[in-house]
Write a protein that holds these residues in place. Structure first.
Motif, PDB file in Angstrom:
ATOM      1  N   LEU A   1       0.811  -1.216   0.000  1.00 27.58           N
ATOM      2  CA  LEU A   1       0.000   0.000   0.000  1.00 27.58           C
ATOM      3  C   LEU A   1       0.848   1.271   0.000  1.00 27.58           C
ATOM      4  N   GLY A   2       2.150   1.134   0.040  1.00 32.09           N
ATOM      5  CA  GLY A   2       3.029   2.299  -0.007  1.00 32.09           C
ATOM      6  C   GLY A   2       3.218   3.003   1.323  1.00 32.09           C
ATOM      7  N   LEU A   3       2.853   2.339   2.422  1.00 34.65           N
ATOM      8  CA  LEU A   3       3.030   2.956   3.734  1.00 34.65           C
ATOM      9  C   LEU A   3       4.481   2.895   4.198  1.00 34.65           C
ATOM     10  N   PHE A   4       5.239   1.978   3.621  1.00 35.74           N
ATOM     11  CA  PHE A   4       6.671   1.923   3.884  1.00 35.74           C
ATOM     12  C   PHE A   4       7.404   2.615   2.747  1.00 35.74           C
ATOM     13  N   THR A   5       8.177   3.635   3.058  1.00 29.20           N
ATOM     14  CA  THR A   5       9.036   4.292   2.083  1.00 29.20           C
ATOM     15  C   THR A   5      10.428   4.403   2.687  1.00 29.20           C
ATOM     16  N   ARG A   6      11.370   4.814   1.894  1.00 24.37           N
ATOM     17  CA  ARG A   6      12.724   4.989   2.421  1.00 24.37           C
ATOM     18  C   ARG A   6      12.729   6.023   3.542  1.00 24.37           C
ATOM     19  N   GLU A   7      11.910   7.064   3.382  1.00 17.85           N
ATOM     20  CA  GLU A   7      11.869   8.119   4.387  1.00 17.85           C
ATOM     21  C   GLU A   7      11.248   7.624   5.697  1.00 17.85           C
ATOM     22  N   THR A   8      10.112   6.905   5.608  1.00 22.00           N
ATOM     23  CA  THR A   8       9.471   6.444   6.836  1.00 22.00           C
ATOM     24  C   THR A   8      10.345   5.430   7.565  1.00 22.00           C
ATOM     25  N   LEU A   9      11.015   4.568   6.818  1.00 25.29           N
ATOM     26  CA  LEU A   9      11.883   3.575   7.452  1.00 25.29           C
ATOM     27  C   LEU A   9      13.106   4.241   8.079  1.00 25.29           C
TER      28      LEU A   9
END
Length: 247
Positions: free
Chosen positions: A190-198
């Protein structure tokens, strides 16, 4: 990433760690509610899940094999279809609807707890059957997916089972260890994980681990009434703010 956002994230991670580490994880979702005030709900959820998984790993060992086996399996089996329902809901919900839902769950949690303490709502007088546990698992899986708030519905079932304080805590740890793992794959799609969020989650991980350590250490020392009194105020303020923003 601003200092304000980092401060909110650090507090959210610390609070979630304390709750999951020592107080049954029922209020750990306050972390997501706090972050949802300073970031889009999807971003807040994506940051909090890795932190919750880190806390799960850190708190699993102190409570190893102290959980109720039947209660764990019942809630996990119910939780998986609940996660699937959460995926379907998230695909049709926009950011404002998510804010309202997260805020409503936060305020509803406080109202429910106050009603129980006032005697307006009574717990089950005898252990709830497996069917009720599966339904509690479905609700826990759904609310866990959309707001990391699976603790309260799971607690309704577990409190009826007569577990000890440590057994209750150990069971919630094992249940949400499994449910959070099941959420990770759909979060990625769903795109909830991105490089920025991680990256942000990695920066906040030390605060989550410190909170988990504090929670485990204070599990038998700090009265639950004190911890949850603070939690109720926090959830009421953040919940009303999210509802107002969403509307």
């Amino acid at each position: 990433m601003t200092w304000e956002f980092f401060a909110a994230g650090a507090f959210a991670a610390l609070f979630a760690g304390v709750s999951k580490g020592g107080f049954g994880s029922g209020a750990a979702f306050a972390g997501a509610a706090i972050l949802a005030i300073v970031a889009p709900p999807g971003v807040a959820l994506g940051i909090m899940l890795p932190l919750l998984m880190v806390i799960d790993v850190a708190t699993l060992r102190p409570y190893w094999r102290q959980w109720g086996n039947e209660e764990t399996w019942v809630l996990v089996l119910g939780g998986l279809p609940g996660v699937a329902l959460g995926v379907l809901f998230y695909r049709i919900a926009d950011a404002d609807l998510m804010r309202v839902l997260i805020g409503a769950i936060a305020v509803g949690f406080v109202v429910w707890q106050l009603a129980v303490r006032a005697g307006l709502v009574r717990g089950a007088s005898k252990p709830l059957p497996v069917g009720a546990g599966l339904m509690a698992g479905v609700v826990a899986g759904f609310t866990s997916f959309v707001s990391h708030a699976g603790g309260p519905p799971a607690a309704v079932y577990l409190l009826s089972r007569g577990l000890s304080k440590t057994g209750f805590q150990a069971t919630t740890v094992s249940v949400f260890f499994a449910i959070n793992i099941s959420k990770a794959v759909p979060y990625g799609f769903l795109g909830l994980f991105t490089r920025e969020t991680l990256t942000i989650a990695l920066m906040l991980a030390p605060f989550a681990l410190i909170g988990a350590w504090i929670g485990v250490c204070t599990h038998r020392i700090v009265p639950e009434r004190v911890f949850f009194a603070i939690t109720y105020v926090l959830l009421t303020v953040t919940g009303l703010k999210l509802i107002a923003d969403g509307l």
